[in-house]
Design a protein around this motif. Structure first.
Motif, PDB file in Angstrom:
ATOM      1  N   LEU A 128      -5.617  15.882  -2.832  1.00 30.10           N
ATOM      2  CA  LEU A 128      -5.303  16.339  -1.559  1.00 30.10           C
ATOM      3  C   LEU A 128      -4.533  15.768  -0.559  1.00 30.10           C
ATOM      4  CD1 LEU A 128      -6.083  18.522   0.840  1.00 30.10           C
ATOM      5  CD2 LEU A 128      -8.161  17.013   1.390  1.00 30.10           C
ATOM      6  N   LEU A 129      -4.593  14.445  -0.659  1.00 28.02           N
ATOM      7  CA  LEU A 129      -3.416  13.572   0.077  1.00 28.02           C
ATOM      8  C   LEU A 129      -2.034  14.001  -0.409  1.00 28.02           C
ATOM      9  CD1 LEU A 129      -2.847  11.275   1.973  1.00 28.02           C
ATOM     10  CD2 LEU A 129      -3.382   9.777   0.191  1.00 28.02           C
ATOM     11  N   ALA A 130      -1.890  13.888  -1.852  1.00 20.66           N
ATOM     12  CA  ALA A 130      -0.493  14.337  -2.138  1.00 20.66           C
ATOM     13  C   ALA A 130       0.036  15.761  -1.917  1.00 20.66           C
ATOM     14  CB  ALA A 130      -0.496  14.195  -3.698  1.00 20.66           C
TER      15      ALA A 130
ATOM     16  N   ALA B 220      -4.156  10.941   7.331  1.00 29.22           N
ATOM     17  CA  ALA B 220      -4.257   9.643   7.299  1.00 29.22           C
ATOM     18  C   ALA B 220      -5.559   9.493   7.065  1.00 29.22           C
ATOM     19  CB  ALA B 220      -4.206   9.425   9.059  1.00 29.22           C
ATOM     20  N   GLU B 221      -6.607  10.241   7.289  1.00 28.79           N
ATOM     21  CA  GLU B 221      -7.879   9.870   6.626  1.00 28.79           C
ATOM     22  C   GLU B 221      -8.255   9.959   5.482  1.00 28.79           C
ATOM     23  OE1 GLU B 221     -11.844   8.911   8.300  1.00 28.79           O
ATOM     24  OE2 GLU B 221      -9.993   9.031   9.089  1.00 28.79           O
ATOM     25  N   ARG B 222      -7.254  10.739   4.612  1.00 28.92           N
ATOM     26  CA  ARG B 222      -7.383  10.645   3.147  1.00 28.92           C
ATOM     27  C   ARG B 222      -6.665   9.452   2.624  1.00 28.92           C
ATOM     28  NH1 ARG B 222      -9.720  13.845   5.218  1.00 28.92           N
ATOM     29  NH2 ARG B 222     -11.112  12.201   4.697  1.00 28.92           N
ATOM     30  N   VAL B 223      -5.641   8.871   3.558  1.00 31.57           N
ATOM     31  CA  VAL B 223      -5.288   7.611   3.145  1.00 31.57           C
ATOM     32  C   VAL B 223      -6.378   6.401   3.003  1.00 31.57           C
ATOM     33  CG1 VAL B 223      -3.695   5.480   3.827  1.00 31.57           C
ATOM     34  CG2 VAL B 223      -2.844   8.068   3.753  1.00 31.57           C
ATOM     35  N   ALA B 224      -7.006   6.414   3.907  1.00 33.80           N
ATOM     36  CA  ALA B 224      -8.169   5.597   3.961  1.00 33.80           C
ATOM     37  C   ALA B 224      -8.926   5.703   2.764  1.00 33.80           C
ATOM     38  CB  ALA B 224      -8.840   5.577   5.173  1.00 33.80           C
TER      39      ALA B 224
ATOM     40  N   PHE C 115      -7.045   1.490   7.808  1.00 33.03           N
ATOM     41  CA  PHE C 115      -6.134   2.216   6.877  1.00 33.03           C
ATOM     42  C   PHE C 115      -5.800   3.501   7.505  1.00 33.03           C
ATOM     43  CE2 PHE C 115      -8.291  -0.143   3.324  1.00 33.03           C
ATOM     44  CZ  PHE C 115      -7.036  -0.571   2.690  1.00 33.03           C
ATOM     45  N   HIS C 116      -6.691   4.339   8.141  1.00 31.65           N
ATOM     46  CA  HIS C 116      -6.148   5.525   8.834  1.00 31.65           C
ATOM     47  C   HIS C 116      -4.910   5.288   9.705  1.00 31.65           C
ATOM     48  CE1 HIS C 116      -7.035   9.265  11.074  1.00 31.65           C
ATOM     49  NE2 HIS C 116      -6.485   8.887  11.854  1.00 31.65           N
ATOM     50  N   GLU C 117      -4.779   4.314  10.569  1.00 34.54           N
ATOM     51  CA  GLU C 117      -3.847   3.920  11.522  1.00 34.54           C
ATOM     52  C   GLU C 117      -2.732   3.175  10.997  1.00 34.54           C
ATOM     53  OE1 GLU C 117      -4.139   5.571  14.204  1.00 34.54           O
ATOM     54  OE2 GLU C 117      -6.162   5.980  14.404  1.00 34.54           O
ATOM     55  N   VAL C 118      -2.927   2.090  10.620  1.00 39.52           N
ATOM     56  CA  VAL C 118      -1.763   1.196  10.058  1.00 39.52           C
ATOM     57  C   VAL C 118      -0.944   1.778   8.765  1.00 39.52           C
ATOM     58  CG1 VAL C 118      -1.221  -1.070   9.423  1.00 39.52           C
ATOM     59  CG2 VAL C 118      -2.985  -0.786  11.057  1.00 39.52           C
ATOM     60  N   THR C 119      -1.921   2.188   7.663  1.00 38.62           N
ATOM     61  CA  THR C 119      -1.055   2.701   6.456  1.00 38.62           C
ATOM     62  C   THR C 119      -1.224   4.136   6.495  1.00 38.62           C
ATOM     63  OG1 THR C 119      -3.046   2.424   5.146  1.00 38.62           O
ATOM     64  CG2 THR C 119      -1.467   0.345   5.576  1.00 38.62           C
TER      65      THR C 119
ATOM     66  N   PHE D 151       0.697  -1.298   0.071  1.00 36.71           N
ATOM     67  CA  PHE D 151      -0.119  -0.082  -0.098  1.00 36.71           C
ATOM     68  C   PHE D 151       0.753   1.372  -0.158  1.00 36.71           C
ATOM     69  CE2 PHE D 151      -3.417  -3.086   1.639  1.00 36.71           C
ATOM     70  CZ  PHE D 151      -4.172  -2.828   0.563  1.00 36.71           C
ATOM     71  N   GLU D 152       2.002   1.084   0.740  1.00 36.36           N
ATOM     72  CA  GLU D 152       3.011   2.217   0.685  1.00 36.36           C
ATOM     73  C   GLU D 152       3.231   2.744  -0.709  1.00 36.36           C
ATOM     74  OE1 GLU D 152       5.520   5.244   2.302  1.00 36.36           O
ATOM     75  OE2 GLU D 152       4.112   4.056   3.090  1.00 36.36           O
ATOM     76  N   GLN D 153       3.349   1.664  -1.751  1.00 37.30           N
ATOM     77  CA  GLN D 153       3.689   1.942  -2.987  1.00 37.30           C
ATOM     78  C   GLN D 153       2.758   2.308  -3.736  1.00 37.30           C
ATOM     79  OE1 GLN D 153       6.991   2.005  -3.560  1.00 37.30           O
ATOM     80  NE2 GLN D 153       7.188   1.748  -1.448  1.00 37.30           N
ATOM     81  N   LYS D 154       1.589   2.383  -3.250  1.00 37.76           N
ATOM     82  CA  LYS D 154       0.241   2.760  -3.883  1.00 37.76           C
ATOM     83  C   LYS D 154      -0.010   4.496  -3.694  1.00 37.76           C
ATOM     84  CE  LYS D 154      -0.658  -0.799  -6.255  1.00 37.76           C
ATOM     85  NZ  LYS D 154      -1.130  -1.038  -7.648  1.00 37.76           N
ATOM     86  N   MET D 155       0.676   4.932  -2.709  1.00 34.75           N
ATOM     87  CA  MET D 155       0.303   6.178  -2.448  1.00 34.75           C
ATOM     88  C   MET D 155       0.665   7.301  -3.650  1.00 34.75           C
ATOM     89  SD  MET D 155      -0.887   6.039   0.637  1.00 34.75           S
ATOM     90  CE  MET D 155      -0.448   5.032   2.107  1.00 34.75           C
ATOM     91  N   PRO D 156      -0.283   8.372  -3.391  1.00 34.86           N
ATOM     92  CA  PRO D 156      -0.303   9.227  -4.832  1.00 34.86           C
ATOM     93  C   PRO D 156       0.699  10.382  -4.536  1.00 34.86           C
ATOM     94  CG  PRO D 156      -2.095   9.871  -3.222  1.00 34.86           C
ATOM     95  CD  PRO D 156      -1.499   8.728  -2.539  1.00 34.86           C
TER      96      PRO D 156
END
Length: 686
Positions: A597-599, A501-505, A466-470, A365-370
């Motif tokens: 927004l997350l990016a 963290a919420e936008r990661v979810a 997702f918020h907490e772990v990733t 999931f880390e590699q999927k971040m925007p």
């Protein structure tokens, strides 16, 4: 850091008014509430009802007991599910850790304002002689005692605004005279003058005003923001800064011992340490190392001991685990000083497998971040994570207990050693049982209502996981940053980090792997997640019952998110038959906007771009729309649903052998708020 539970957010903050300047809280509070009606003879019970499609991680229905309503707060308890499956030694360990948490509870009350603990002591003293009081006045004092317990003082724990006592100043003074108790004049002003200490943490005090001086929290005394510009404190989390003789001095929270003198909170911390020593004697070997560091930290105040504790503690989840110390910085406008909290958890193995699958997939999931590749972590230890039940929750951790947490907060520790994550099922299940289905029926647009209802419990679990772990544990920052992002981006950092963290979810629930590993049951739940999030953003209104200023960081994060996606056309505000709805027309467009927004949020964190963050907060995150808020509250009142829920942990009773040693313990669901407060006060005195 923490995630607030969506069933709470299902009534907190829809008031998303962009492009507004900051303003101070209202000067005048509403009139005092009427005395409460007599409590029902037995607590009401609520039972979760939604089936769990697809075998994923949603909550099984679990009974929640409504104990009573206390000035707009519904106090509800839950069963200590799984406690009887522990060994006798583990149950005894849970007792000792819970007693340590309870013993430190007054410390957070002391931190919320200079009047909070004196007010608590005053009311306790009057009620100790309650037979000498008029029954009606006695009942109002009992109500006030419950308010002080729930909110840890004289300010609303959710909004930070001052509470209105349920009795007049004249009545309180009359009761004190009748019982020969003296009340200091400054305490009366703190309780009854709306202009004295109106808000715990005032991040937006208005032009020309100092956030530190305008905040009631006691992290600073006689100190201005200008005084601190070049001051480097040694005890960031566990100290307070006071001005003495024209000089800044750090007062350290410590019990004393191991060569260190007693400091602030020494009496309370001494009791905490004593119970931790009892826990240390029976803890498993791997848990003894962090506990030894924690005991030394609370004795000496040495931050290096707490760092050593965190590094040892985060390596694994223990059958009986804990969070204890000066942890979160939400109550400090500078985001440096930690509020005391003590929480004890037991694992729920039946609902843990999807969370473990997510932890094992953290690198994927880390590699999927925007955000840009240079800020993606290329090496990952599998994060420690567990789905848990809280058997104690005190200080800044209760009774408005969060649904998830990722610790430690220090960026340097996270990047090097990893983190530990808890999804707190006792909070989620209790609040879901009391509110979620009827709230969805009222606030979700008709075209997605049935699907949100079907998936809601799964989405709550997935969003928190997702918020907490990733979320909090993800990403890197520029190696040349001159300080931790929390310091560089204050006082806006907490809003940024909760929003990130919420936008990661938001982003990762759209990835097919979320269904593959069982965090979500099927693609339909993934598809409706944006509509679910928009609905929670509407109902977040209840967190600001009066005024229009947003101070709480989770609320600010959602205000920013809503304003951002709305400006990009990804969500629309529609009025249907006189009712307001937030409508997501295109889930793909919504996720694209949320990902952008997350990016941007991560870029700000990685580079320490404070001006960009300030602009986001000031544009979207400082004000709510009071008309939307009033409508949401009216709709909730019509449903007769709780506006705010405090989750009350079980009461743990020790079982001793003939010598008095604790060899086992039993945990029972709390059935009386009075009984729980009595047990808490007994722990304070022990």
């Amino acid at each position: 850091m923490r995630r607030q539970h969506p069933a709470v957010l299902l009534a907190l903050c829809a008031a998303l008014q962009p492009a507004c300047s900051a303003a101070p809280p209202p000067a005048e509070p509403p009139p005092p509430p009427a005395p409460p009606a007599a409590s029902a003879a037995a607590p009401a019970q609520a039972q979760g009802s939604a089936a769990a499609p697809g075998g994923a991680a949603a909550a099984p229905g679990g009974a929640a007991q409504v104990l009573e309503e206390v000035s707009g707060v519904t106090a509800a308890s839950y069963a200590p599910r799984g406690f009887d499956r522990l060994t006798a030694e583990q149950r005894a360990l849970a007792y000792h850790l819970a007693q340590a948490a309870l013993a430190g509870d007054p410390l957070f009350t002391m931190q919320t304002s200079r009047y909070a603990w004196p007010a608590t002591e005053l009311v306790m003293r009057l009620l100790a002689q309650k037979d000498g009081l008029d029954p009606a006045l006695r009942d109002r004092l009992v109500l006030f005692r419950k308010m002080l317990f729930l909110h840890h003082g004289i300010h609303d724990a959710r909004t930070g605004q001052k509470l209105v006592p349920p009795l007049s100043q004249q009545e309180l003074e009359g009761a004190a005279r009748a019982l020969n108790v003296t009340i200091p004049k400054d305490l009366l002003a703190g309780l009854f003058d709306p202009k004295v200490a109106p808000v715990v943490t005032n991040k937006t005090p208005g032009k020309g005003k100092d956030p530190i001086l305008e905040s009631a929290a006691t992290h600073y005394e006689g100190v201005s923001s200008k005084d601190l510009e070049s001051f480097k404190e040694k005890y960031e989390l566990n100290g307070r800064i006071v001005k003495k003789g024209g000089k800044l001095v750090e007062e350290v929270y410590r019990a004393g011992g191991d060569g260190a003198p007693p400091g602030a909170g020494a009496k309370e911390l001494g009791r905490v340490v004593r119970h931790l020593e009892g826990a240390l004697a029976i803890a498993p070997p791997a848990q003894q190392e962090p506990l030894r560091h924690l005991v030394r930290y609370l004795r000496t105040g040495d931050p290096a001991e707490f760092t050593a504790h965190d590094v040892a503690w985060l390596k694994q989840v223990f059958p009986v685990d804990y969070i204890l110390g000066f942890i979160e910085t939400y109550s400090d406008v500078r985001a440096r000083k930690g509020g005391f909290e003590g929480i004890v958890f037991i694992a729920d193995p039946e609902r843990d497998p999807p969370l473990q699958a997510l932890a094992r997939s953290a690198q994927y999931f880390e590699q999927k971040m925007p955000w840009e590749a240079r800020w993606k972590r290329d090496a990952f230890q599998v994060p420690a994570a567990a789905a848990v039940i809280a058997v104690a929750a005190t200080g800044d951790g209760g009774p408005f207990t969060f649904s998830g947490v990722n610790l430690p907060n220090a960026q340097r520790i996270r990047e090097r050693y990893g983190s530990k994550n808890f999804v707190v099922l006792s909070t989620m299940d209790t609040r879901e049982a009391l509110t979620i289905d009827r709230t969805i029926d009222e606030f979700a647009p008709e075209e997605v209502r049935a699907e949100i209802r079907r998936c809601a419990r799964h989405m709550n679990f997935a969003g928190t996981a997702f918020h907490e772990v990733t979320g909090h544990g993800s990403g890197k920052v520029n190696p040349d940053l001159r300080a931790d992002p929390a310091e560089l981006l204050a006082p806006y950092y907490a809003a940024l980090e909760e929003g990130r963290a919420e936008r990661v979810a938001d982003w990762l629930t759209g990835d097919p792997k979320a269904v593959e590993i069982g965090i979500l049951p099927d693609a339909g739940c993934a598809r409706v997640f944006p509509a679910y999030t928009a609905t929670t953003q509407l109902t977040m209104l209840r967190s600001v019952p009066r005024g229009d200023v947003a101070e709480e960081d989770h609320l600010r994060a959602e205000l920013i998110a809503f304003g951002w996606v709305k400006d990009r056309g990804a969500v629309a505000v529609e009025v249907r038959e006189g009712k307001t709805f937030f409508v997501v027309k295109d889930p793909g467009a919504w996720r694209k906007a949320s990902g952008e927004l997350l990016a941007e949020l991560h870029r700000i964190k990685a580079t320490g771009d404070r001006e960009a963050l300030k602009a986001l907060v000031e544009r979207y995150g400082t004000r709510i729309n009071p008309a939307w808020r009033d409508e949401v509250l009216a709709r909730l009142d019509a449903l007769n649903l709780p506006r705010t829920i405090a989750t009350i942990p079980p009461i743990i009773t020790p079982i001793r052998d003939a010598s008095g040693k604790v060899v086992d313990a039993k945990a029972e669901q709390t059935t009386s708020l009075d009984a729980y407060i009595a047990a808490l006060e007994q722990a304070w005195a022990g």
